[in-house]
Structures are given as C-alpha cells and as structure tokens.
Write a protein that holds these residues in place. Sequence first.
Motif, PDB file in Angstrom:
ATOM      1  N   VAL A   1      22.516  45.167  44.719  1.00  0.00           N
ATOM      2  CA  VAL A   1      22.096  43.773  44.544  1.00  0.00           C
ATOM      3  C   VAL A   1      22.949  43.174  43.431  1.00  0.00           C
ATOM      4  CG1 VAL A   1      20.192  42.258  43.871  1.00  0.00           C
ATOM      5  CG2 VAL A   1      19.757  44.229  45.354  1.00  0.00           C
ATOM      6  N   GLN A   2      23.620  42.065  43.726  1.00  0.00           N
ATOM      7  CA  GLN A   2      24.517  41.417  42.771  1.00  0.00           C
ATOM      8  C   GLN A   2      23.947  40.068  42.342  1.00  0.00           C
ATOM      9  OE1 GLN A   2      27.552  42.763  41.686  1.00  0.00           O
ATOM     10  NE2 GLN A   2      26.843  44.591  42.756  1.00  0.00           N
ATOM     11  N   GLU A   3      24.121  39.755  41.062  1.00  0.00           N
ATOM     12  CA  GLU A   3      23.720  38.426  40.582  1.00  0.00           C
ATOM     13  C   GLU A   3      24.837  37.440  40.926  1.00  0.00           C
ATOM     14  OE1 GLU A   3      22.293  37.426  36.280  1.00  0.00           O
ATOM     15  OE2 GLU A   3      24.363  36.752  36.532  1.00  0.00           O
ATOM     16  N   VAL A   4      24.483  36.408  41.701  1.00  0.00           N
ATOM     17  CA  VAL A   4      25.502  35.450  42.163  1.00  0.00           C
ATOM     18  C   VAL A   4      25.152  34.056  41.649  1.00  0.00           C
ATOM     19  CG1 VAL A   4      26.521  34.378  44.235  1.00  0.00           C
ATOM     20  CG2 VAL A   4      25.984  36.827  44.233  1.00  0.00           C
ATOM     21  N   LEU A   5      26.157  33.368  41.145  1.00  0.00           N
ATOM     22  CA  LEU A   5      25.977  31.962  40.777  1.00  0.00           C
ATOM     23  C   LEU A   5      26.317  31.130  42.010  1.00  0.00           C
ATOM     24  CD1 LEU A   5      25.508  29.680  38.721  1.00  0.00           C
ATOM     25  CD2 LEU A   5      27.924  29.862  38.091  1.00  0.00           C
ATOM     26  N   VAL A   6      25.348  30.393  42.530  1.00  0.00           N
ATOM     27  CA  VAL A   6      25.554  29.650  43.782  1.00  0.00           C
ATOM     28  C   VAL A   6      26.391  28.403  43.485  1.00  0.00           C
ATOM     29  CG1 VAL A   6      24.454  28.630  45.807  1.00  0.00           C
ATOM     30  CG2 VAL A   6      23.260  30.431  44.514  1.00  0.00           C
ATOM     31  N   GLU A   7      27.575  28.333  44.139  1.00  0.00           N
ATOM     32  CA  GLU A   7      28.491  27.214  43.844  1.00  0.00           C
ATOM     33  C   GLU A   7      28.358  26.074  44.840  1.00  0.00           C
ATOM     34  OE1 GLU A   7      32.480  28.766  43.391  1.00  0.00           O
ATOM     35  OE2 GLU A   7      31.736  30.340  42.058  1.00  0.00           O
ATOM     36  N   GLY A   8      28.026  26.376  46.097  1.00  0.00           N
ATOM     37  CA  GLY A   8      27.911  25.315  47.102  1.00  0.00           C
ATOM     38  C   GLY A   8      28.117  25.890  48.483  1.00  0.00           C
ATOM     39  N   PRO A   9      28.274  24.990  49.474  1.00  0.00           N
ATOM     40  CA  PRO A   9      28.470  25.460  50.840  1.00  0.00           C
ATOM     41  C   PRO A   9      29.781  26.229  50.983  1.00  0.00           C
ATOM     42  CG  PRO A   9      28.059  23.094  50.770  1.00  0.00           C
ATOM     43  CD  PRO A   9      28.248  23.532  49.374  1.00  0.00           C
ATOM     44  N   ASP A  10      29.821  27.191  51.906  1.00  0.00           N
ATOM     45  CA  ASP A  10      31.089  27.884  52.150  1.00  0.00           C
ATOM     46  C   ASP A  10      31.971  27.008  53.040  1.00  0.00           C
ATOM     47  OD1 ASP A  10      30.071  28.127  54.703  1.00  0.00           O
ATOM     48  OD2 ASP A  10      30.417  30.287  54.859  1.00  0.00           O
ATOM     49  N   ARG A  11      33.120  27.559  53.456  1.00  0.00           N
ATOM     50  CA  ARG A  11      34.064  26.732  54.203  1.00  0.00           C
ATOM     51  C   ARG A  11      33.507  26.231  55.534  1.00  0.00           C
ATOM     52  NH1 ARG A  11      39.426  30.106  53.579  1.00  0.00           N
ATOM     53  NH2 ARG A  11      37.804  31.609  53.898  1.00  0.00           N
ATOM     54  N   THR A  12      32.614  27.026  56.146  1.00  0.00           N
ATOM     55  CA  THR A  12      32.079  26.617  57.446  1.00  0.00           C
ATOM     56  C   THR A  12      30.983  25.569  57.270  1.00  0.00           C
ATOM     57  OG1 THR A  12      30.327  28.275  57.406  1.00  0.00           O
ATOM     58  CG2 THR A  12      32.460  28.972  58.319  1.00  0.00           C
ATOM     59  N   GLY A  13      30.438  25.473  56.061  1.00  0.00           N
ATOM     60  CA  GLY A  13      29.321  24.543  55.835  1.00  0.00           C
ATOM     61  C   GLY A  13      28.005  25.105  56.339  1.00  0.00           C
ATOM     62  N   LEU A  14      28.025  26.329  56.870  1.00  0.00           N
ATOM     63  CA  LEU A  14      26.810  26.902  57.442  1.00  0.00           C
ATOM     64  C   LEU A  14      26.082  27.810  56.455  1.00  0.00           C
ATOM     65  CD1 LEU A  14      28.173  27.808  60.969  1.00  0.00           C
ATOM     66  CD2 LEU A  14      26.899  25.781  60.268  1.00  0.00           C
TER      67      LEU A  14
ATOM     68  N   GLY B   1      29.329  31.827  46.344  1.00  0.00           N
ATOM     69  CA  GLY B   1      29.270  31.907  44.894  1.00  0.00           C
ATOM     70  C   GLY B   1      30.015  33.143  44.457  1.00  0.00           C
ATOM     71  N   ARG B   2      29.935  33.455  43.170  1.00  0.00           N
ATOM     72  CA  ARG B   2      30.662  34.628  42.655  1.00  0.00           C
ATOM     73  C   ARG B   2      29.711  35.568  41.928  1.00  0.00           C
ATOM     74  NH1 ARG B   2      36.130  34.977  42.987  1.00  0.00           N
ATOM     75  NH2 ARG B   2      36.817  33.289  44.333  1.00  0.00           N
ATOM     76  N   THR B   3      30.025  36.839  42.011  1.00  0.00           N
ATOM     77  CA  THR B   3      29.249  37.834  41.277  1.00  0.00           C
ATOM     78  C   THR B   3      29.695  37.796  39.815  1.00  0.00           C
ATOM     79  OG1 THR B   3      30.877  39.582  41.561  1.00  0.00           O
ATOM     80  CG2 THR B   3      29.241  39.323  43.321  1.00  0.00           C
ATOM     81  N   ARG B   4      29.009  38.546  38.975  1.00  0.00           N
ATOM     82  CA  ARG B   4      29.410  38.621  37.562  1.00  0.00           C
ATOM     83  C   ARG B   4      30.818  39.169  37.427  1.00  0.00           C
ATOM     84  NH1 ARG B   4      25.814  38.489  33.523  1.00  0.00           N
ATOM     85  NH2 ARG B   4      26.841  40.177  32.407  1.00  0.00           N
ATOM     86  N   ALA B   5      31.214  40.029  38.392  1.00  0.00           N
ATOM     87  CA  ALA B   5      32.554  40.616  38.338  1.00  0.00           C
ATOM     88  C   ALA B   5      33.584  39.751  39.074  1.00  0.00           C
ATOM     89  CB  ALA B   5      32.531  42.025  38.918  1.00  0.00           C
ATOM     90  N   ASN B   6      33.204  38.497  39.392  1.00  0.00           N
ATOM     91  CA  ASN B   6      34.127  37.520  39.966  1.00  0.00           C
ATOM     92  C   ASN B   6      34.495  37.779  41.419  1.00  0.00           C
ATOM     93  OD1 ASN B   6      35.350  35.071  39.464  1.00  0.00           O
ATOM     94  ND2 ASN B   6      37.342  35.982  38.978  1.00  0.00           N
ATOM     95  N   ARG B   7      33.668  38.487  42.155  1.00  0.00           N
ATOM     96  CA  ARG B   7      33.875  38.670  43.591  1.00  0.00           C
ATOM     97  C   ARG B   7      33.217  37.511  44.332  1.00  0.00           C
ATOM     98  NH1 ARG B   7      36.736  42.822  46.329  1.00  0.00           N
ATOM     99  NH2 ARG B   7      37.000  44.488  44.832  1.00  0.00           N
ATOM    100  N   ALA B   8      33.894  36.980  45.365  1.00  0.00           N
ATOM    101  CA  ALA B   8      33.277  35.920  46.161  1.00  0.00           C
ATOM    102  C   ALA B   8      32.195  36.526  47.045  1.00  0.00           C
ATOM    103  CB  ALA B   8      34.337  35.252  47.012  1.00  0.00           C
ATOM    104  N   ALA B   9      31.057  35.830  47.153  1.00  0.00           N
ATOM    105  CA  ALA B   9      29.975  36.296  48.030  1.00  0.00           C
ATOM    106  C   ALA B   9      29.550  35.142  48.932  1.00  0.00           C
ATOM    107  CB  ALA B   9      28.790  36.764  47.192  1.00  0.00           C
ATOM    108  N   VAL B  10      29.183  35.489  50.169  1.00  0.00           N
ATOM    109  CA  VAL B  10      28.745  34.488  51.142  1.00  0.00           C
ATOM    110  C   VAL B  10      27.361  34.917  51.651  1.00  0.00           C
ATOM    111  CG1 VAL B  10      29.224  33.537  53.439  1.00  0.00           C
ATOM    112  CG2 VAL B  10      31.092  33.836  51.804  1.00  0.00           C
TER     113      VAL B  10
END
Length: 463
Positions: free
Chosen positions: A393-406, A410-419
């Motif tokens: 389980v990763q802590e993610v800061l929610v940034e907004g919609p992804d490219r598909t809009g669906l 956001g990114r994990t604390r270690a800067n990995r993109a998550a969808v």
Amino acid sequence: MNRVHIKTYGCQMNERDSEAVAAMLRARGYRIVASEDDCDVLLLNTCSVRDAAEQKAIGKAGHLLARKRGDPDFVLGILGCMAQNRGAGLLDRLPDVDLIVGTQKFHRVPDYLDNLRAAREAGAPVGEAVVDIGEEAGSQNTIRDHMEGPDRRVCAFVSIQQGCNMDCSFCIVPTTRGDERSRPMDDIVRECEDLAARGAREITLLGQIVTSYGRRDYPHTGGVSPFVQLLGRVNAVAGIERIRFTSPHPRGFRQDLARAYSSMPKLGEHVHLPVQSGSNRILRAMRRPYTRERYLEIVASLRAAQPAMAFSTDIIVGFPGETDSDFEDTRALCEAVDYDMAYIFKYSVRSGTPAASMPGQVPEGVREERNQALLEVLRAGSLRRSQALVGTVQEVLVEGPDRTGLRFTGRTRANRAAVFEAAPRLVGHLVPVEIARASVSTLYGELVGADAGLQTAPGAASL
Ligand code: SAM
C-alpha cells in the motif's frame, strides 16, 4: 495582438520561467492561449544543454518565419538559454525574429511586447529585432509569479536560485544561466505559503545546483547548510505535504542533508542524484569533484537514513575519451545503486566548453550503442523495483485526472506515478493505494481504507 502562446523546450526550470513570464503577461492584459495556431505572439523558451535541443528550436523558429511572411503582424520571440548562448548571432539564421531575450531578462518581456504592440498600432515601420541578453543584478528574484487557473494546482514549482558556478567540462549552463544567485529565504518561504493557501500540496524547489543554495548569503549554522535550513522552513509550512527538489549536486549531500531525510517526513523517499559517470577517470575529466566510491557512500548514507530510498540520476555516455572499460564502470555503478529512473544523455559537443576540444571524441555509433545498453540495464532494474511494490500500500498524492480522463493519477512518496480510480474531491489529498500491477514507470492500483469503493464513472474524472 494580445494572444500569446509560449512553447517551452528543456528542463523544469525552463517550464517555471515560462510560467512566470505567462503570469506577468497575463497581469499586463495579455491572453495566454494553448494553441500556437491561434496566437498573435509566439515565444519559444529554449534550451542549450545539448545541440539537438538548440537545433529543434531553430527548426521550429525557421518554420514560424514562413508564417510571419504571410502575416507581418505575427510576433516571434526567442527566450532563454539559446537566446543567451547565441544572442544576435541568431539573426543570421532567423533574420525576421522580433525578440531575443536572455535568461536574466525574462521580466522585460511584457515591456518589449507592449512597445511592439504600440509601434504596430501607430503604424510605425517594423524596426530591428530587440536583443537583450545582458546580466541583471537581482534577476533571480523575478521568477516568482504563478498562473492562477480554473483548476486547483496540487504540485507547484518554486525557483530558489539561478545560475551555476560549477566547472563541469561538458556543460554550457554557467554560460547560459550566469553566476549562481540565490533568492532570499524569506521570499521563497512566503511564496510556498501563498501556494499552499491556493491549494498546492507539493512544492518542488528548483535551481541548477540547489544544494549550493544561499552559500554566499547565509551562514552554516550548527553544521546545517543554508539549503537544509531552507528545507526546514518549507517543511514547516502548513498545508504543504511534500517537498521535492531538483537539481542537486552530489557535493551537497553531507550529514545534514542525509539527516533531513530522517527528520523531515515531507521529503519522502526519493533523491535525484546526478552521477554523470561511474568511472573515476571520466569523472576527473568531467571535473566532477567526487569519486564513484564517494558517490556510493552518499547513496549508502541516504539508504541508512531511509531504507526505502529510491534514486534517480543523470548520466552522460560517450564523453570524450570514454573507453569500453569506463563504460563498464558506469554500467556496474548503475547496477550497484539500482536506480528507479535515469536520464541518459549521449554526450553533445557544446562549443566553448573544455570538453569540446578534448581528444578522443567518441563516434555517434558507439555513443548510441552505450545509450541503448544502459537504457536496457535501467529498464530491467526499474521494472523489477516497480513489480516489488505489487501488493504493497503506497501513500499517493492525488494530482488530477490521468491522460484518459477516466481515472486519477498521482505520485507515491518515492516519486513513482500511480493510476487508480478515485473521485474529484480527493484531488490534493494523500490517499492509500494498494498496488495491483506495475509497468516500468507506472503503478496501477486501488484505493483502500475510508475512500475505497469510490468509483469513477467514465468521463467523471474531469474536474
Ligand atoms: N545539477 C546537475 C549536475 O549535478 O550537474 C546539472 C543539471 S544539467 C542542467 C542537466 C543534465 O544535462 C546534466 O546533469 C547532464 O547529465 C546533462 N548534460 C549537460 N551537458 C551535457 C552535454 N554537453 N552533453 C550531454 N548531456 C549533458
């Protein structure tokens, strides 16, 4: 003549400079438009780090001059590093460009456009191009305005310093960006507080060598560098949940910064640590003031502070004189550090830098071979590290919609993109996401805990 489009090449600092210019222009009554086809003024904010970046911008400007011939009122400006590097010489290749504005003069762009507009409205004949690439004391303090948009901006960039006093033999940045100049700490903290009040939750501090921040302006206190003091102050800003910074220099990673990763949770578990080469011989020729052993020591001290620390880096392959054995040292160092991500650059000759005239320039074919070989090492390592996160389980800061809009991203604390699926109200929040699968660069998962079960209807992600 008030619709302006800014096209940016290069690094995050250039993006930030463009945003500040856009905000200043908007405050002056200009409209910032997204389409380059529907603008009256087109500004190319350029990069000089590699020749390819300059050629791309020159090609684009050449193409735009054809448009200018059909529409004499169309204004074309070249800003930033290439403007600084080539100055009026650009007019030999691009004679009809209206503005050439260097890296210490971004704040003058609104005045220059106002003058051009007034001249055109008065029917004055088209004059000579404006070329302004001088040095200006205090210009580092002018990159501070942000665009207000309809969407909440979760991640914001804050320029803390301009210029670079390092002496890397391959690099043109000290020429294009000038001497290292830092902004006052109080101004930076105030900017972070304002951004937090407007909804920013993550701040990335930007500079060419951020770890040297303030070294001429503030004392080390109790063994703590001005940069780490600044991190401490930004860490104390209410509302800011995460702090990142780029680009640092390995030289700046002493005990105080390693300790900051234990004492300031907002720093997360990611460090961008440019290595450039894994060969001591090449590091010396590059004039990088560390050895591979010292670099590995820094990595170990950061992993001791934060065992889950993820690293990314910059590497140059094919530096003059680089042998197969030097390259093998770089490959071995990459395997030893086990990077999450790396920017790999093929060495590019930059005229006027010491490396440009070094013997043993490496042929393009060899540079490309080494580039591909290293990309493969990094791809495999990154995929392995990504897949090790499946089931966690990763802590993610929610940034907004992804490219598909669906879905959301956001990114994990270690800067990995998550969808993942979420709801618009979670934008700007830290949420727990259980990782179900992983590609080289992206994690895919589901919300867990109180917000689990929040489904996003198709199309509903748009805010
Ligand atoms: N803070 C960084 C450092 O430690 O040197 C400098 C960032 S620099 C603006 C971005 C990256 O561009 C460098 O780290 C380097 O890898 C790459 N670079 C700079 N000059 C280059 C050149 N002549 N050819 C290829 N890559 C280059």
